[in-house]
Design a protein around this motif. Structure first.
Motif, PDB file in Angstrom:
ATOM      1  N   UNK A 548     -41.792 -85.587 -34.376  1.00  0.00           N
ATOM      2  CA  UNK A 548     -42.241 -84.196 -34.253  1.00  0.00           C
ATOM      3  C   UNK A 548     -42.322 -83.778 -32.789  1.00  0.00           C
ATOM      4  N   UNK A 549     -42.750 -84.708 -31.953  1.00  0.00           N
ATOM      5  CA  UNK A 549     -42.833 -84.411 -30.511  1.00  0.00           C
ATOM      6  C   UNK A 549     -41.437 -84.235 -29.916  1.00  0.00           C
ATOM      7  N   UNK A 550     -40.495 -85.050 -30.379  1.00  0.00           N
ATOM      8  CA  UNK A 550     -39.108 -84.884 -29.919  1.00  0.00           C
ATOM      9  C   UNK A 550     -38.585 -83.511 -30.325  1.00  0.00           C
ATOM     10  N   UNK A 581     -46.077 -89.102 -23.702  1.00  0.00           N
ATOM     11  CA  UNK A 581     -46.714 -88.285 -24.749  1.00  0.00           C
ATOM     12  C   UNK A 581     -46.789 -89.048 -26.069  1.00  0.00           C
ATOM     13  N   UNK A 582     -45.804 -89.914 -26.332  1.00  0.00           N
ATOM     14  CA  UNK A 582     -45.865 -90.749 -27.531  1.00  0.00           C
ATOM     15  C   UNK A 582     -47.194 -91.512 -27.607  1.00  0.00           C
ATOM     16  N   UNK A 583     -47.649 -92.013 -26.451  1.00  0.00           N
ATOM     17  CA  UNK A 583     -48.844 -92.870 -26.404  1.00  0.00           C
ATOM     18  C   UNK A 583     -50.125 -92.101 -26.120  1.00  0.00           C
ATOM     19  N   UNK A 584     -50.005 -90.987 -25.395  1.00  0.00           N
ATOM     20  CA  UNK A 584     -51.199 -90.270 -24.957  1.00  0.00           C
ATOM     21  C   UNK A 584     -51.098 -88.805 -25.371  1.00  0.00           C
ATOM     22  N   UNK A 588     -49.205 -83.737 -22.441  1.00  0.00           N
ATOM     23  CA  UNK A 588     -48.189 -82.810 -22.958  1.00  0.00           C
ATOM     24  C   UNK A 588     -47.143 -82.529 -21.869  1.00  0.00           C
ATOM     25  N   UNK A 589     -45.856 -82.717 -22.147  1.00  0.00           N
ATOM     26  CA  UNK A 589     -44.813 -82.466 -21.150  1.00  0.00           C
ATOM     27  C   UNK A 589     -44.828 -81.019 -20.649  1.00  0.00           C
TER      28      UNK A 589
END
Length: 591
Positions: A548-550, A581-584, A588-589
């Motif tokens: 979802x983040x990707x 962002x995957x880990x934290x 947020x980018x």
């Protein structure tokens, strides 16, 4: 200080460029800042706003030979250096410079490598050797107390480099046999006619596997034929005497399918020889930019008889005319050069049926035959032959230098030559990728930059700073500290598979990104970034959340036009920020 109630960080340092554009090694940056008892933080650096007095820091040197190199305690929060003293320290320009002051500095005499303690570090989520580099990208990384203790208590250091010999020791260790040198003696330049070129490329002249692909378009071929017909100088060829012990894979030029042993290897001249062969032998392939249509080349005799020096005297068509059609259209086919006498006298007979002026027809036949015969049997191209005693690496370097002064080599072309010294046959690897992954082949036919996507993915995943800059990719073997051919091919295989998966995701209209075909990809840099992120996603426990983040990254990049300029830097920053962002969740980018 005890560290109770404090946080622990890795401060990561790598090579930089100073204000004069000169390289400063990461070790030099580290030593300089330790003398100043300070560290620099960019305004966008992760954790910059929360580091505070008493926090503990371990310094990590990125890049080849890198590892943990020291520790310190923060004696200040991050603050803007209004004195201006640190304006040039960090070498990454920003309108605002932040710094933190250091105390209790401990510089280690030798580097502690990360690999021996990799399994004990919790911030390395994926313990696979090929994946841990991503967790040491960026300027600051937060770690646990246990990770801090593991690093501090490690007693494994890098192997100490041997001491440099003194002058007297160097003299005593001199080995005359190892220093023996036999200079190469070049033969006088030779010359070769067009007819012999066609014969030689079918019987004994081949190209090395580090040559670029034939990539001339139909206009390049037409213009070259015109230059040859008009007797212009068209440069020279560089050849290399073939050797049974060169360990070099060779192949015929494109379009030649006869099997023969090479007696000379073409280093400079492949494009021109292939253009001649294409026009005269009409092999079964299409030229770049011509779709699936073949091109046939003709001398426009109407134009020639009006003005023999015109610059548009060679024309191209997508139809192969039979002899009678060529007579009627007053077009001499270059594919009839080998049977020139037969064609010319047939043309004379055709003209005699069109007029009663036999003497004028004879003059036309003589004029045409004279010019064409000179092109076939008189026009000569000089060439130099390098002796077989020259070693392969030396010859590859010569190839690279010569070609870079002519038609610019692409990064991929240069890598073909550069990787040869590590026994990596890039052309074969790429051809296999196209055979194994039809998605990649489709995209490569549409956009030749697809060839670089594998290398960009590799650099994102395995370069210490995830750099996608051309200079780092050109030196990818060294930049990634690759140990051997096997490791390179492992990286290559992983990244090719990732590119194929990325294309499948892009073209998935259900839960992918809805790209209809290779013609509709909104921006090429999305491909390697997406591929690298998919590899990193495999190491994440909650893959749905990561995907979802990707998705959010991809659509944000499309909407904001993030890749409209500075694509290399954007690729690096996006990849590093999304992985973090995957880990934290709070990281947020920017995009």
């Amino acid at each position: 200080m005890s560290g109770m109630g404090t946080n622990n960080y890795l401060f990561i340092v790598s090579d930089r460029l100073n204000t004069a554009g000169q390289k400063v090694t990461g070790r030099e940056v580290y030593d300089f800042l330790m003398d100043k008892k300070a560290w620099g933080l960019h305004p966008t650096t992760q954790h910059r706003a929360v580091v505070e007095v008493g926090d503990r820091v371990i310094f990590y040197l990125a890049g080849p030979g890198g590892g943990f190199i020291g520790r310190a305690v923060l004696s200040s929060n991050a603050y803007i250096d209004r004195s201006g003293e640190s304006a040039d320290w960090w070498f990454n320009k920003s309108e605002t410079n932040y710094r933190v002051n250091l105390a209790d500095i401990e510089k280690w005499d030798r580097t502690k490598p990360i690999q021996p303690i990799l399994q004990d570090l919790s911030f390395i989520k994926n313990k696979k050797t090929k994946s841990w580099g991503a967790y040491l990208q960026g300027g600051v990384r937060k770690i646990t107390d246990d990770d801090y203790t593991t690093i501090i208590e490690s007693t494994i250091y890098e192997v100490e480099q041997p001491r440099e010999k003194t002058v007297s020791e160097a003299i005593l260790s001199f080995n005359p046999d190892a220093a023996a040198y036999s200079p190469h003696s070049l033969k006088s330049p030779e010359r070769v006619k067009i007819s012999r070129i066609i014969e030689n490329v079918q019987k004994g002249w081949q190209i090395p596997n580090f040559q670029r692909y034939f990539d001339w378009n139909k206009e390049y071929v037409r213009s070259f034929l015109e230059s040859v017909f008009n007797d212009y100088y068209v440069g020279s060829f560089l050849m290399w005497e073939a050797s049974d012990h060169s360990n070099l894979v060779v192949e015929p030029i494109k379009g030649v399918h006869t099997s023969h042993k090479a007696d000379q290897i073409i280093l400079d001249g492949q494009q021109r020889m292939t253009a001649l062969y294409y026009a005269i032998k009409t092999p079964d392939f299409s030229l770049r930019g011509s779709g699936k249509k073949k091109c046939y080349y003709y001398l426009d005799l109407r134009a020639f008889l009006e003005d023999g020096s015109r610059e548009d005297i060679v024309v191209m068509k997508d139809k192969k005319l039979d002899i009678q059609e060529s007579f009627i259209n007053l077009l001499f086919p270059f594919y009839e050069l080998e049977k020139l006498h037969e064609w010319v006298y047939g043309f004379e007979a055709y003209l005699e049926n069109q007029t009663t002026d036999k003497s004028q027809v004879r003059n036309i036949r003589i004029t045409i035959e004279k010019r064409l015969r000179h092109m076939w049997e008189g026009f000569e191209i000089p060439y130099v032959v390098l002796p077989e005693t020259m070693d392969l690496v030396h010859v590859a370097d010569i190839f690279e230098k010569i070609n870079s002064t002519g038609k610019p080599l692409s990064t991929f072309d240069l890598l073909i030559a550069r990787l040869l010294k590590y026994h990596i046959e890039l052309k074969n690897l790429w051809d296999k990728v196209c055979d194994d992954y039809q998605n990649i082949k489709r995209y490569a036919l549409e956009n030749e930059k697809t060839r670089m996507a594998v290398f960009q993915t590799m650099s994102l995943l395995y370069h210490p700073t995830a750099s996608c800059k051309r200079k780092d990719i050109l030196n990818i073997y060294e930049s990634l500290s690759i140990a051997d051919k096997k490791q390179f091919e492992s990286y290559w295989s992983t990244c090719a598979e990732a590119i194929d998966e990325a294309i499948s995701r892009l073209e998935n209209t259900r839960d992918g990104f809805g790209v209809r075909s290779e013609k509709d990809l909104p921006f090429m840099p999305a491909l390697p970034v997406l591929a690298a992120l998919l590899v990193r996603m495999d190491a994440v426990e909650n893959k749905t959340n990561a995907y979802n983040k990707i998705h959010q990254w991809y659509w944000s990049s499309c909407i904001t036009g993030a890749y409209s300029q500075g694509a290399e830097s954007q690729m690096t920053s996006d990849f590093k920020e999304v992985v973090l962002w995957f880990d934290e969740e709070e990281a947020i980018p920017k995009v």
